[in-house]
Design a protein around this motif. Structure first.
Motif, PDB file in Angstrom:
ATOM      1  N   ALA A 128      -1.796   6.545   1.455  1.00  0.00           N
ATOM      2  CA  ALA A 128      -0.349   6.730   1.253  1.00  0.00           C
ATOM      3  C   ALA A 128       0.184   5.858   0.125  1.00  0.00           C
ATOM      4  N   PHE A 129      -0.498   4.745  -0.188  1.00  0.00           N
ATOM      5  CA  PHE A 129       0.007   3.851  -1.241  1.00  0.00           C
ATOM      6  C   PHE A 129       0.067   4.564  -2.588  1.00  0.00           C
ATOM      7  N   SER A 130      -0.860   5.498  -2.825  1.00  0.00           N
ATOM      8  CA  SER A 130      -0.850   6.200  -4.122  1.00  0.00           C
ATOM      9  C   SER A 130       0.449   6.984  -4.300  1.00  0.00           C
ATOM     10  N   LEU A 131       1.060   7.398  -3.191  1.00  0.00           N
ATOM     11  CA  LEU A 131       2.297   8.196  -3.291  1.00  0.00           C
ATOM     12  C   LEU A 131       3.461   7.380  -3.841  1.00  0.00           C
ATOM     13  N   PHE A 132       3.401   6.051  -3.674  1.00  0.00           N
ATOM     14  CA  PHE A 132       4.492   5.226  -4.201  1.00  0.00           C
ATOM     15  C   PHE A 132       4.426   5.112  -5.725  1.00  0.00           C
ATOM     16  N   SER A 133       3.314   5.543  -6.312  1.00  0.00           N
ATOM     17  CA  SER A 133       3.240   5.670  -7.771  1.00  0.00           C
ATOM     18  C   SER A 133       3.874   6.975  -8.228  1.00  0.00           C
ATOM     19  N   GLY A 153      12.427   5.581  -0.029  1.00  0.00           N
ATOM     20  CA  GLY A 153      11.212   5.143  -0.716  1.00  0.00           C
ATOM     21  C   GLY A 153      10.867   3.682  -0.528  1.00  0.00           C
ATOM     22  N   LEU A 154      11.796   2.810  -0.929  1.00  0.00           N
ATOM     23  CA  LEU A 154      11.525   1.375  -0.843  1.00  0.00           C
ATOM     24  C   LEU A 154      11.371   0.927   0.610  1.00  0.00           C
ATOM     25  N   LYS A 155      12.141   1.535   1.478  1.00  0.00           N
ATOM     26  CA  LYS A 155      12.068   1.189   2.909  1.00  0.00           C
ATOM     27  C   LYS A 155      10.670   1.495   3.463  1.00  0.00           C
ATOM     28  N   LEU A 156      10.152   2.694   3.147  1.00  0.00           N
ATOM     29  CA  LEU A 156       8.812   3.059   3.616  1.00  0.00           C
ATOM     30  C   LEU A 156       7.753   2.174   2.983  1.00  0.00           C
ATOM     31  N   TYR A 160       5.073  -0.240   5.023  1.00  0.00           N
ATOM     32  CA  TYR A 160       3.604  -0.144   5.004  1.00  0.00           C
ATOM     33  C   TYR A 160       2.957  -1.370   4.365  1.00  0.00           C
ATOM     34  N   TYR A 161       3.589  -1.925   3.320  1.00  0.00           N
ATOM     35  CA  TYR A 161       3.031  -3.125   2.688  1.00  0.00           C
ATOM     36  C   TYR A 161       3.124  -4.346   3.611  1.00  0.00           C
ATOM     37  N   ALA A 162       4.119  -4.351   4.503  1.00  0.00           N
ATOM     38  CA  ALA A 162       4.275  -5.499   5.410  1.00  0.00           C
ATOM     39  C   ALA A 162       3.014  -5.690   6.258  1.00  0.00           C
ATOM     40  N   TYR A 164       0.208  -5.636   5.223  1.00  0.00           N
ATOM     41  CA  TYR A 164      -0.699  -6.437   4.396  1.00  0.00           C
ATOM     42  C   TYR A 164      -0.025  -7.742   3.957  1.00  0.00           C
ATOM     43  N   ASN A 165       1.052  -8.105   4.672  1.00  0.00           N
ATOM     44  CA  ASN A 165       1.760  -9.350   4.368  1.00  0.00           C
ATOM     45  C   ASN A 165       2.329  -9.332   2.944  1.00  0.00           C
ATOM     46  N   LEU A 166       2.806  -8.155   2.501  1.00  0.00           N
ATOM     47  CA  LEU A 166       3.311  -7.992   1.134  1.00  0.00           C
ATOM     48  C   LEU A 166       4.733  -7.448   1.145  1.00  0.00           C
ATOM     49  N   TYR A 167       5.462  -7.783   0.076  1.00  0.00           N
ATOM     50  CA  TYR A 167       6.855  -7.370  -0.043  1.00  0.00           C
ATOM     51  C   TYR A 167       7.081  -6.854  -1.482  1.00  0.00           C
ATOM     52  N   PRO A 168       7.141  -5.517  -1.684  1.00  0.00           N
ATOM     53  CA  PRO A 168       7.239  -4.981  -3.047  1.00  0.00           C
ATOM     54  C   PRO A 168       8.671  -4.869  -3.568  1.00  0.00           C
TER      55      PRO A 168
END
Ligand code: CA
Length: 376
Positions: A128-133, A153-156, A160-162, A164-168
């Motif tokens: 699913a991460f590829s879809l954010f590109s 978009g940003l909410k999803l 999902y990144y959370a 992985y302990n990430l915040y985009p």
């Protein structure tokens, strides 16, 4: 775009870009119900005036790489300026601290605080991460920003990144990319059969269903492979970055594209590093990343229009794929997306959000921008 290539490009010089960064406190988005206030779960920290905060940020690009690398450097400079020097972002270009494709893991683990790259590199973590590109035949840069900032978009993405302990935060956009360079013209769908083309990502998967043999090559090997006929075609980005690669010398047919209409770049933070920042510093980063997101998008446009002129002066042949190729690509895309949706619920969830926003956006652009661009 094809960020894997930038990772392996060692010699290119420099460029720019920019805008974004709503947090859950989204100061821009209207629907606050979708963005629970940070104060609900995170205690605010304020600037300690006597102490400088330093953030380590690694990128997937060479230092001073045109538009993207230079844009990140501007981002760091802006943060330093508006924080009166109290927040310093130290940039580590690819391989100077972290290998280009290891920045996701290095940030996730807390080895570094942040990275600049592109979400479709991390499809091995979650398809699913590829879809954010973005997706082929999908959003333009303007449309994807509207989905990110004012849709889900940003909410999803943050949800999902959370995991992985990430915040985009949004960190730029390549703007529309070209379809690529071909040694011979494509006159029919039959001409695609057996074609060896360097094209990554969902675009490559679509091409495979058309009979193309998609190939991945390090950036440094593409020109020679094209020159020697090891490959028949390659996509890259757009005129601004393509002209530096010299593809026009060995593959003079340059096609308009549909596979990467507005690829998103990211400024992603380790979630704990982000939450430890003073709330004022968070706000400054959001402002600077918003500027970075828009400026990078616009610099691609500004550089592309100049480079296109140069390519025309070099007698490059600008072409469009035959209608039967484009139609077959759309059918192939539907199959690719269906297969990946069935394999991953996250992919299906994000794709449905994209398709809902895209359908509305298309209805609007059909009566506004399409009309205008076809008549001006
Ligand atoms: Ca590309």
């Amino acid at each position: 775009m094809d960020r894997r290539d930038f990772l392996t490009t060692a010699t290119l010089a420099s460029g720019a870009f920019a805008l974004s960064g709503c947090n859950e406190n989204n100061r821009v988005a209207i629907d606050y119900s979708k963005h629970p206030k940070k104060s609900d779960d995170v205690k605010s920290v304020h600037i300690n005036r006597g102490r400088k905060t330093t953030i380590k940020l690694a990128t997937s690009w060479p230092g001073h790489f045109p538009i993207m690398g230079v844009g990140v450097e501007r981002f760091a400079k802006r943060v330093f300026e508006i924080s009166s020097g109290s927040l310093e972002i130290k940039i580590y270009p690819k391989n100077t601290l972290i290998p280009a494709l290891a920045v996701f893991d290095a940030t996730s683990s807390g080895q570094i605080d942040a990275f600049h790259s592109g979400p479709y590199y991390w499809k091995g973590k979650n398809s699913a991460f590829s879809l954010f590109s973005g997706i082929p035949f999908g959003f333009t840069a303007e449309e994807v920003n509207s989905w990110m900032l004012f849709g889900d978009g940003l909410k999803l993405w943050r949800e999902y990144y959370a995991k992985y302990n990430l915040y985009p935060l949004l960190g730029g956009n390549t703007n529309i990319q070209m379809g690529g360079w071909f040694r011979k013209p494509i006159k029919s769908l039959a001409d695609m059969q057996g074609l060896k083309m360097r094209i990554p990502g969902l675009g490559g998967e679509v091409m495979a269903k058309l009979g193309v043999n998609p190939i991945l090559l390090p950036a440094g090997e593409i020109y020679t492979s094209l020159e020697r006929g090891v490959i028949d075609a390659t996509e890259w980005v757009g005129p601004a970055l393509d002209i530096m690669m010299g593809f026009y010398k060995v593959a003079p047919y340059y096609y308009s594209g549909w596979h990467e209409p507005g690829s998103v770049l990211e400024l992603t933070f380790n979630k704990h590093s982000w939450e430890k920042l003073a709330s004022e510093h968070q706000a400054m980063i959001e402002v600077a990343s918003s500027e970075t997101n828009s400026n990078m998008t616009y610099e691609f446009h500004a550089q592309n229009i100049k480079a296109l002129q140069k390519l025309q002066d070099l007698n490059v042949k600008l072409l469009e794929f035959p209608t039967e190729v484009t139609q077959a690509a759309k059918i192939a895309l539907a199959k690719v997306l269906d297969e990946q949706s069935k394999a991953n619920q996250d992919f299906q969830t994000v794709l449905e959000s994209i398709q809902t926003h895209l359908a509305l956006s298309k209805a609007w652009s059909d009566v506004s921008l399409d009309y205008f661009l076809n008549n001006r």
